[in-house]
Write a protein that holds these residues in place. Structure first.
Motif, PDB file in Angstrom:
ATOM      1  N   GLY A   1       0.782  -0.929   0.076  1.00  0.00           N
ATOM      2  CA  GLY A   1      -0.124   0.040  -0.047  1.00  0.00           C
ATOM      3  C   GLY A   1       0.902   1.169   0.030  1.00  0.00           C
ATOM      4  N   VAL A   2       0.226   2.271   0.033  1.00  0.00           N
ATOM      5  CA  VAL A   2       0.994   3.748   0.177  1.00  0.00           C
ATOM      6  C   VAL A   2       2.095   3.755   1.071  1.00  0.00           C
ATOM      7  CG1 VAL A   2       0.562   6.343   0.322  1.00  0.00           C
ATOM      8  CG2 VAL A   2      -1.033   4.917  -1.158  1.00  0.00           C
ATOM      9  N   LYS A   3       1.321   3.332   2.530  1.00  0.00           N
ATOM     10  CA  LYS A   3       2.504   3.343   3.645  1.00  0.00           C
ATOM     11  C   LYS A   3       3.295   2.596   3.453  1.00  0.00           C
ATOM     12  CE  LYS A   3       1.170   5.371   7.796  1.00  0.00           C
ATOM     13  NZ  LYS A   3      -0.360   5.337   8.352  1.00  0.00           N
ATOM     14  N   SER A   4       3.114   1.081   3.141  1.00  0.00           N
ATOM     15  CA  SER A   4       4.299   0.366   3.185  1.00  0.00           C
ATOM     16  C   SER A   4       5.521   0.616   2.131  1.00  0.00           C
ATOM     17  CB  SER A   4       3.935  -1.228   3.242  1.00  0.00           C
ATOM     18  OG  SER A   4       2.693  -1.378   2.116  1.00  0.00           O
ATOM     19  N   ALA A   5       4.566   1.237   0.734  1.00  0.00           N
ATOM     20  CA  ALA A   5       5.802   1.683  -0.116  1.00  0.00           C
ATOM     21  C   ALA A   5       6.611   2.575   0.528  1.00  0.00           C
ATOM     22  CB  ALA A   5       4.884   2.027  -1.429  1.00  0.00           C
ATOM     23  N   GLN A   6       6.159   3.462   1.126  1.00  0.00           N
ATOM     24  CA  GLN A   6       6.927   4.790   1.663  1.00  0.00           C
ATOM     25  C   GLN A   6       8.062   4.154   2.557  1.00  0.00           C
ATOM     26  OE1 GLN A   6       4.002   7.259   2.963  1.00  0.00           O
ATOM     27  NE2 GLN A   6       3.701   8.336   1.016  1.00  0.00           N
ATOM     28  N   ARG A   7       7.580   3.301   3.309  1.00  0.00           N
ATOM     29  CA  ARG A   7       8.355   2.528   4.217  1.00  0.00           C
ATOM     30  C   ARG A   7       9.582   1.770   3.873  1.00  0.00           C
ATOM     31  NH1 ARG A   7       4.246   0.323   8.258  1.00  0.00           N
ATOM     32  NH2 ARG A   7       3.477   2.108   9.623  1.00  0.00           N
ATOM     33  N   ILE A   8       9.123   1.207   2.487  1.00  0.00           N
ATOM     34  CA  ILE A   8      10.435   0.540   1.630  1.00  0.00           C
ATOM     35  C   ILE A   8      11.355   1.609   1.139  1.00  0.00           C
ATOM     36  CG2 ILE A   8      10.742  -0.938  -0.258  1.00  0.00           C
ATOM     37  CD1 ILE A   8       7.890  -2.351   0.136  1.00  0.00           C
ATOM     38  N   LEU A   9      10.715   2.627   0.606  1.00  0.00           N
ATOM     39  CA  LEU A   9      11.938   3.487   0.211  1.00  0.00           C
ATOM     40  C   LEU A   9      12.661   4.086   1.151  1.00  0.00           C
ATOM     41  CD1 LEU A   9       9.713   5.699  -2.189  1.00  0.00           C
ATOM     42  CD2 LEU A   9      11.147   3.799  -2.863  1.00  0.00           C
ATOM     43  N   ARG A  10      12.130   4.253   2.366  1.00  0.00           N
ATOM     44  CA  ARG A  10      12.783   4.958   3.751  1.00  0.00           C
ATOM     45  C   ARG A  10      13.811   3.752   3.889  1.00  0.00           C
ATOM     46  NH1 ARG A  10       9.543   7.767   8.372  1.00  0.00           N
ATOM     47  NH2 ARG A  10      11.418   8.609   9.238  1.00  0.00           N
ATOM     48  N   GLN A  11      13.352   3.043   4.264  1.00  0.00           N
ATOM     49  CA  GLN A  11      14.492   1.728   4.823  1.00  0.00           C
ATOM     50  C   GLN A  11      15.481   1.211   3.889  1.00  0.00           C
ATOM     51  OE1 GLN A  11      13.007  -0.579   7.698  1.00  0.00           O
ATOM     52  NE2 GLN A  11      14.622  -2.201   7.552  1.00  0.00           N
ATOM     53  N   ARG A  12      15.194   1.206   2.402  1.00  0.00           N
ATOM     54  CA  ARG A  12      16.266   0.792   1.708  1.00  0.00           C
ATOM     55  C   ARG A  12      17.361   1.830   1.220  1.00  0.00           C
ATOM     56  NH1 ARG A  12      12.850   0.294  -3.968  1.00  0.00           N
ATOM     57  NH2 ARG A  12      13.400   2.283  -4.859  1.00  0.00           N
ATOM     58  N   ARG A  13      16.977   3.023   1.661  1.00  0.00           N
ATOM     59  CA  ARG A  13      18.181   3.953   1.659  1.00  0.00           C
ATOM     60  C   ARG A  13      19.292   3.463   2.662  1.00  0.00           C
ATOM     61  NH1 ARG A  13      14.705   8.602   2.227  1.00  0.00           N
ATOM     62  NH2 ARG A  13      13.557   8.236   0.394  1.00  0.00           N
ATOM     63  N   LEU A  14      18.731   2.772   3.665  1.00  0.00           N
ATOM     64  CA  LEU A  14      19.864   2.455   4.848  1.00  0.00           C
ATOM     65  C   LEU A  14      20.371   1.025   4.157  1.00  0.00           C
ATOM     66  CD1 LEU A  14      17.891   3.307   7.881  1.00  0.00           C
ATOM     67  CD2 LEU A  14      19.568   4.637   6.762  1.00  0.00           C
ATOM     68  N   ALA A  15      19.623   0.176   3.974  1.00  0.00           N
ATOM     69  CA  ALA A  15      20.280  -1.197   3.641  1.00  0.00           C
ATOM     70  C   ALA A  15      19.345  -2.000   2.882  1.00  0.00           C
ATOM     71  CB  ALA A  15      20.374  -1.964   4.883  1.00  0.00           C
TER      72      ALA A  15
END
Ligand code: SF4
Lengths: 256, 408
Positions: free
Chosen positions: B340-354
């Motif tokens: 969903g919108v929320k989880s997509a945004q979380r994925i983007l945020r987190q994958r910047r770190l690892a």
């Protein structure tokens, strides 16, 4: 070393301070609830607002407002290990900086996010589910929330019911917010509410039936569409444990 | 007639209007009572699981029109009632102080004439805003055919306005509501759109310009009273969003209330699942960057009921999958069923770190059971089965009924 504190947010932050400048904490516990562990020494921390405000400021500067928001909400939660969840989160946070909240799945971050979210959700829920009764001299609401959310409700109602006098009572914790209904200066941010401990639930002389309460119950019944009836969905939104204080679930006085 | 009886009649008549949203306006208490929150607040949930946020009543159910689908139509023999402006203002204030509601949603049948009714609505709004200095949420219905001057007056007092389109096509509207026409609906919609823009522009330059419908406008369409396809419905929806900048289009599964040869029989159950699928499609249009033609087309003119529209699209487009979670763009992530919108945004945020692994996806709020067939994580395919649309469909389709999700 286990740190014991008085249960206040300042107390907790004082412990965090000592964790860095005195000795590393094994755990942080509310003094009253502490069960001494073998082989671990404990230390009763005296709450010190100077030290706590330094930690507060450090969180704002080195982490973020978002972090502070999470931490405070986690602190209000009912979970017994909340202090240690906060401690672990902060230890990581002071190393990682403001990026910490992006690390959603980290074992030291996720638990904090999780309990903070439970509290935020409950606060939001009660902004709607709180019910005041008008007893002739003030508006009175009772609730039995899972978490200690009174202070999070107070500002909201002080804003919208600013000309009223009201009391919101947490019957689980014997706490109450009192708002004196003084007209605030327009634009001033000053709060006029305070939280007190109660010895016993508030009682006041019965006023007889409130006609608007009856109108509300009637409205509640009439607005539902029978052919869409879905009690399961209703229960998902309004769990049974909250209903004791929700007047609309009581039967109408004179069923018409 | 006492208030109790009036409230009973005029609530019963208002309940088919779906909107109860109190969101989109953030305003402090600048008067005596009331404030609004951007996110809106639900205060109660009725037996049907719908959120109650506003006091939703009709000013009157005494209608001069005869719309076929409506309980209040002139040809029905039922108790008629009209509130006075004072009665409604008083109910609103007293409910609000007790924290029963976030505000008022005032609608009305056409009593005497559109102008007469609109004037009465304005009287209620004036009482609330000026006399009681009420700053809570107010949503009012605009009556098609009302004088533009009245529409503007109401707009300066309300947070949200809506003109109901009622039917998805001109033809159905003509059949169902003989006294209404599409231009009667579109004219006030366009007026409100233009005035929202105008006042917003002015406010940028002149700080004291009053607010005009700060919560935007919405509309409602009845589903299943006529034979219109989902394609027609969604095309109209999309047109409404584009042309009039509406905040929301609401769908209301038709509940048969009248015996009429042009309507479903009285015993017909309201098409709740269809309504649910339409809301899902509406979300795809507004938040997932889908076009109507990707969701339904002349060959598949109606939405599938067994699976949701996004899944339906995904299974018709195997060439798009599997997607690598750590490389896909935001728009691509949104195409994956279960993200969903929320989880997509979380994925983007987190994958910047690892780089994100399959296990972590679950913690990020992804519905992994559905997503697994459509993705790879760090190059590893997630599904327990190779990606084969027919197989995936049989695994995922016979889910327990998802007829009633939280929509309101
Ligand atoms: S104008 Fe409105 S209230 Fe009157 S019959 Fe038509 S839909 Fe019903």
């Amino acid at each position: 070393m286990d740190y014991l504190y008085d249960g206040s947010f300042d107390g907790l932050l004082t412990c965090i301070y000592h964790n860095y400048y005195l000795e590393k904490a094994d755990g942080i516990y509310v003094q009253e609830l502490y069960q001494p562990a073998l082989l671990i020494e404990s230390y009763s921390v005296v709450t010190n607002e100077q030290l706590s405000s330094r930690v507060y400021k450090a969180i704002e500067d080195k982490l973020s407002d978002e972090s502070l928001h999470h931490i405070y909400h986690a602190f209000l939660s009912k979970y017994v290990d909340r202090e240690n969840i906060i401690l672990k989160y902060l230890r990581l946070g002071f190393r990682m900086g403001p990026r910490i909240d992006s690390y959603h799945t980290h074992p030291d971050v996720q638990p904090l996010h999780k309990i903070a979210r439970k509290v935020t959700t409950e606060v939001h829920r009660f902004l709607g589910l709180l019910r005041f009764t008008d007893n002739g001299s003030f508006l009175h609401a009772r609730l039995a929330p899972d978490h200690n959310i009174l202070c999070m409700l107070a500002d909201h109602f002080a804003e919208r019911l600013r000309n009223e006098r009201w009391i919101i009572e947490d019957e689980k914790r014997n706490l109450a917010v009192i708002y004196d209904g003084m007209t605030r200066n327009r634009g001033s941010k000053q709060r006029h509410w305070y939280i007190i401990c109660l010895d016993a639930p508030l009682v006041y002389p019965a006023q007889g039936c409130d006609p608007y309460q009856e109108l509300w119950k009637l409205y509640f019944n009439r607005i539902s569409i029978e052919s869409r009836s879905n009690p399961k969905l209703q229960t998902q939104f309004v769990p049974l444990r909250y209903r004791g204080n929700l007047v609309e679930f009581e039967p109408l006085m004179n069923e018409t | 007639m006492d208030t109790m009886t009036k409230l009973s009649v005029l609530t019963g008549a208002a309940k088919y209007d779906v909107s109860c949203a109190s969101s989109g306006v953030s305003r402090g208490n600048m008067g005596k009572m009331g404030s609004t929150r951007e996110c809106g607040i639900c205060h109660a949930w009725s037996d049907d699981g719908r959120c109650i946020s506003l006091l939703k009543v009709l000013l009157s159910n005494d209608c001069i029109y005869d719309c076929r689908y409506c309980v209040n139509r002139r040809s029905n023999d039922l108790p008629r009632a009209s509130f006075t402006a004072n009665e409604i203002a008083d109910l609103t204030m007293q409910f609000y102080r007790r924290n029963y509601i976030e505000g008022l949603f005032l609608s009305s049948a056409v009593e005497k004439s559109p102008d007469y009714t609109m004037e009465k609505i304005i009287k209620v709004l004036t009482l609330l805003r000026k006399t009681h200095e009420f700053f809570g949420y107010i949503h009012v219905k605009v009556l098609p055919g009302a004088d533009p001057v009245l529409v503007r007056q109401a707009g300066l007092l309300a947070d949200r306005m809506s003109v109901n389109i009622e039917q998805p096509s001109e033809q159905s509207l003509r059949l169902m509501a003989p006294q209404k026409t599409l231009p009667m609906v579109y004219t006030p919609m366009a007026q409100v759109r233009d005035e929202i823009r105008l006042y917003k522009e002015d406010r940028k330059r002149l700080r004291h310009t009053p607010r005009y419908v700060p919560g935007g406008q919405s509309t409602q369409m009845i589903i299943g009273a006529t034979s219109d396809s989902d394609l027609t419905i969604l095309q109209t929806t999309s047109k409404l969003y584009e042309t009039f900048g509406l905040k929301r289009v609401y769908y209301s599964a038709y509940v048969p209330v009248n015996q009429d040869s042009n309507l479903p029989a009285l015993a017909t159950a309201p098409p709740l699942l269809r309504e649910h699928r339409l809301y899902q499609s509406d979300w795809l249009l507004r938040y997932y960057h889908f076009d109507v033609e990707e969701i339904v087309d002349p060959v598949h003119a109606n939405l599938e009921t067994e699976i949701d529209p996004k899944m339906s699209w995904a299974l018709r487009h195997p060439e798009f999958f599997p997607l690598e979670i750590n490389r896909a763009s935001y728009e691509e992530l949104l195409r994956v069923p279960g993200i969903g919108v929320k989880s997509a945004q979380r994925i983007l945020r987190q994958r910047r770190l690892a780089a994100v692994s399959g296990d972590e996806l679950k913690k990020l709020g992804v519905a992994y059971k559905r997503a697994q067939y459509f993705i790879t994580c760090k190059g590893i395919y997630g599904g327990s089965q190779p990606f084969d649309p027919t197989k995936v469909r049989t695994i995922l389709a016979p889910q327990p009924q998802a007829t009633q999700l939280s929509l309101f």
